[in-house]
Design a protein around this motif. Structure first.
Motif, PDB file in Angstrom:
ATOM      1  N   PHE A  33       0.836  -1.208   0.000  1.00 42.41           N
ATOM      2  CA  PHE A  33       0.000   0.000   0.000  1.00 42.41           C
ATOM      3  C   PHE A  33       0.860   1.242   0.000  1.00 42.41           C
ATOM      4  CE2 PHE A  33      -3.768   2.404   0.656  1.00 42.41           C
ATOM      5  CZ  PHE A  33      -3.428   3.438   1.512  1.00 42.41           C
ATOM      6  N   ASN A  34       1.945   1.252   0.777  1.00 40.77           N
ATOM      7  CA  ASN A  34       2.708   2.491   0.919  1.00 40.77           C
ATOM      8  C   ASN A  34       3.561   2.822  -0.298  1.00 40.77           C
ATOM      9  OD1 ASN A  34       4.751   0.665   1.241  1.00 40.77           O
ATOM     10  ND2 ASN A  34       5.154   1.151   3.381  1.00 40.77           N
ATOM     11  N   THR A  35       3.482   2.036  -1.344  1.00 41.17           N
ATOM     12  CA  THR A  35       4.107   2.383  -2.620  1.00 41.17           C
ATOM     13  C   THR A  35       3.065   2.573  -3.723  1.00 41.17           C
ATOM     14  OG1 THR A  35       4.421   0.073  -3.253  1.00 41.17           O
ATOM     15  CG2 THR A  35       6.225   1.142  -2.047  1.00 41.17           C
ATOM     16  N   THR A  36       1.802   2.600  -3.348  1.00 41.94           N
ATOM     17  CA  THR A  36       0.705   2.615  -4.316  1.00 41.94           C
ATOM     18  C   THR A  36       0.052   3.986  -4.421  1.00 41.94           C
ATOM     19  OG1 THR A  36       0.250   0.275  -3.883  1.00 41.94           O
ATOM     20  CG2 THR A  36      -1.502   1.553  -4.918  1.00 41.94           C
ATOM     21  N   TYR A  37      -0.099   4.462  -5.631  1.00 42.18           N
ATOM     22  CA  TYR A  37      -0.883   5.670  -5.860  1.00 42.18           C
ATOM     23  C   TYR A  37      -2.361   5.317  -5.699  1.00 42.18           C
ATOM     24  CZ  TYR A  37       3.204   8.011  -7.828  1.00 42.18           C
ATOM     25  OH  TYR A  37       4.433   8.589  -7.997  1.00 42.18           O
ATOM     26  N   MET A  38      -3.086   6.147  -4.987  1.00 41.85           N
ATOM     27  CA  MET A  38      -4.501   5.899  -4.760  1.00 41.85           C
ATOM     28  C   MET A  38      -5.322   7.060  -5.315  1.00 41.85           C
ATOM     29  SD  MET A  38      -4.758   2.948  -3.294  1.00 41.85           S
ATOM     30  CE  MET A  38      -6.464   3.020  -2.764  1.00 41.85           C
ATOM     31  N   TYR A  39      -6.464   6.715  -5.865  1.00 43.12           N
ATOM     32  CA  TYR A  39      -7.319   7.695  -6.518  1.00 43.12           C
ATOM     33  C   TYR A  39      -8.708   7.687  -5.885  1.00 43.12           C
ATOM     34  CZ  TYR A  39      -3.819   7.546 -10.215  1.00 43.12           C
ATOM     35  OH  TYR A  39      -2.648   7.621 -10.923  1.00 43.12           O
ATOM     36  N   TRP A  40      -9.327   8.845  -5.905  1.00 46.87           N
ATOM     37  CA  TRP A  40     -10.757   8.957  -5.633  1.00 46.87           C
ATOM     38  C   TRP A  40     -11.425   9.367  -6.948  1.00 46.87           C
ATOM     39  CZ3 TRP A  40     -13.354   7.482  -1.371  1.00 46.87           C
ATOM     40  CH2 TRP A  40     -12.652   7.339  -0.171  1.00 46.87           C
ATOM     41  N   VAL A  41     -12.498   8.671  -7.264  1.00 49.19           N
ATOM     42  CA  VAL A  41     -13.317   9.033  -8.419  1.00 49.19           C
ATOM     43  C   VAL A  41     -14.762   9.066  -7.954  1.00 49.19           C
ATOM     44  CG1 VAL A  41     -11.710   8.015 -10.092  1.00 49.19           C
ATOM     45  CG2 VAL A  41     -13.574   6.628  -9.177  1.00 49.19           C
ATOM     46  N   ARG A  42     -15.626   9.673  -8.737  1.00 45.62           N
ATOM     47  CA  ARG A  42     -17.032   9.712  -8.356  1.00 45.62           C
ATOM     48  C   ARG A  42     -17.900   9.558  -9.591  1.00 45.62           C
ATOM     49  NH1 ARG A  42     -18.171  16.116  -6.819  1.00 45.62           N
ATOM     50  NH2 ARG A  42     -18.167  16.892  -8.976  1.00 45.62           N
ATOM     51  N   GLN A  43     -19.145   9.195  -9.352  1.00 41.13           N
ATOM     52  CA  GLN A  43     -20.096   9.068 -10.445  1.00 41.13           C
ATOM     53  C   GLN A  43     -21.429   9.654 -10.013  1.00 41.13           C
ATOM     54  OE1 GLN A  43     -20.687   5.096 -12.064  1.00 41.13           O
ATOM     55  NE2 GLN A  43     -21.166   6.007 -14.058  1.00 41.13           N
ATOM     56  N   ALA A  44     -21.799  10.743 -10.671  1.00 39.23           N
ATOM     57  CA  ALA A  44     -23.086  11.366 -10.421  1.00 39.23           C
ATOM     58  C   ALA A  44     -24.158  10.618 -11.208  1.00 39.23           C
ATOM     59  CB  ALA A  44     -23.038  12.830 -10.850  1.00 39.23           C
ATOM     60  N   PRO A  45     -25.408  10.719 -10.784  1.00 43.37           N
ATOM     61  CA  PRO A  45     -26.479  10.022 -11.498  1.00 43.37           C
ATOM     62  C   PRO A  45     -26.499  10.371 -12.980  1.00 43.37           C
ATOM     63  CG  PRO A  45     -27.288  10.902  -9.430  1.00 43.37           C
ATOM     64  CD  PRO A  45     -25.904  11.446  -9.602  1.00 43.37           C
ATOM     65  N   GLY A  46     -26.461   9.343 -13.831  1.00 41.59           N
ATOM     66  CA  GLY A  46     -26.545   9.558 -15.263  1.00 41.59           C
ATOM     67  C   GLY A  46     -25.288  10.098 -15.922  1.00 41.59           C
ATOM     68  N   ARG A  47     -24.208  10.155 -15.172  1.00 39.68           N
ATOM     69  CA  ARG A  47     -22.973  10.723 -15.728  1.00 39.68           C
ATOM     70  C   ARG A  47     -21.831   9.719 -15.639  1.00 39.68           C
ATOM     71  NH1 ARG A  47     -21.970  16.833 -13.992  1.00 39.68           N
ATOM     72  NH2 ARG A  47     -20.570  16.591 -15.757  1.00 39.68           N
ATOM     73  N   ALA A  48     -20.763   9.985 -16.375  1.00 34.63           N
ATOM     74  CA  ALA A  48     -19.609   9.109 -16.382  1.00 34.63           C
ATOM     75  C   ALA A  48     -18.781   9.286 -15.109  1.00 34.63           C
ATOM     76  CB  ALA A  48     -18.747   9.413 -17.602  1.00 34.63           C
ATOM     77  N   LEU A  49     -17.910   8.332 -14.871  1.00 33.40           N
ATOM     78  CA  LEU A  49     -16.976   8.464 -13.768  1.00 33.40           C
ATOM     79  C   LEU A  49     -16.130   9.720 -13.947  1.00 33.40           C
ATOM     80  CD1 LEU A  49     -15.539   4.869 -13.180  1.00 33.40           C
ATOM     81  CD2 LEU A  49     -16.792   6.256 -11.529  1.00 33.40           C
ATOM     82  N   GLU A  50     -15.848  10.384 -12.842  1.00 32.59           N
ATOM     83  CA  GLU A  50     -15.081  11.633 -12.867  1.00 32.59           C
ATOM     84  C   GLU A  50     -13.959  11.541 -11.849  1.00 32.59           C
ATOM     85  OE1 GLU A  50     -16.277  16.348 -12.689  1.00 32.59           O
ATOM     86  OE2 GLU A  50     -17.320  14.959 -11.358  1.00 32.59           O
ATOM     87  N   TRP A  51     -12.754  11.891 -12.251  1.00 26.08           N
ATOM     88  CA  TRP A  51     -11.624  11.860 -11.348  1.00 26.08           C
ATOM     89  C   TRP A  51     -11.744  12.984 -10.321  1.00 26.08           C
ATOM     90  CZ3 TRP A  51      -7.329  15.520 -11.467  1.00 26.08           C
ATOM     91  CH2 TRP A  51      -6.362  15.225 -10.507  1.00 26.08           C
ATOM     92  N   VAL A  52     -11.518  12.666  -9.058  1.00 26.77           N
ATOM     93  CA  VAL A  52     -11.628  13.640  -7.979  1.00 26.77           C
ATOM     94  C   VAL A  52     -10.254  13.993  -7.410  1.00 26.77           C
ATOM     95  CG1 VAL A  52     -12.589  14.107  -5.693  1.00 26.77           C
ATOM     96  CG2 VAL A  52     -13.925  12.801  -7.363  1.00 26.77           C
ATOM     97  N   SER A  53      -9.464  12.961  -7.090  1.00 26.92           N
ATOM     98  CA  SER A  53      -8.222  13.222  -6.375  1.00 26.92           C
ATOM     99  C   SER A  53      -7.233  12.081  -6.585  1.00 26.92           C
ATOM    100  CB  SER A  53      -8.522  13.365  -4.880  1.00 26.92           C
ATOM    101  OG  SER A  53      -7.336  13.551  -4.134  1.00 26.92           O
TER     102      SER A  53
END
Length: 118
Positions: A33-53
């Motif tokens: 884990f401590n060498t892994t890049y981690m991402y947050w993404v989100r998906q609003a209703p009816g929309r594609a996945l969106e990168w957050v962080s």
């Protein structure tokens, strides 16, 4: 195989805050884990996945343009956990939030629902 479990979502009024967590497990020798890049993404209703962080292994964080200083990402490598503090929430922040292994949402967990409503 790495598994990601998100939590911390809920119903919040506009302007409110929530803190999301994501616990990672299943790392094997040579892939930690401590060498892994981690991402947050989100998906609003009816929309594609969106990168957050993006949170890099050292804890440096970058954000999508729409965040505009409202969210704070962090990680605790000792607990295999990443966090996303959501502040000044807006109606348009409503959606399912996932942590993932890349910007496209690969390997994401079941997600946690964030609903911003008055």
């Amino acid at each position: 195989q790495v598994q990601l479990v998100e939590s911390g979502g809920g119903l919040v009024q506009p302007g409110g805050s929530l803190t999301l967590s994501c616990v990672a497990s299943g790392f094997t020798s040579g892939y930690t884990f401590n060498t892994t890049y981690m991402y947050w993404v989100r998906q609003a209703p009816g929309r594609a996945l969106e990168w957050v962080s993006l949170i890099d292994p050292r804890g440096s964080v970058s954000y999508g343009d729409f965040v505009k200083g409202r969210f704070v990402g962090s990680r605790d490598n000792a607990k295999n956990t990443v966090f996303l503090q959501l502040n000044s929430l807006k109606f348009e922040d409503t959606g399912v939030y996932y942590c993932a292994k890349d910007i496209f949402g690969s390997g994401r967990g079941q997600g946690t629902q964030v609903t911003v409503s008055s």
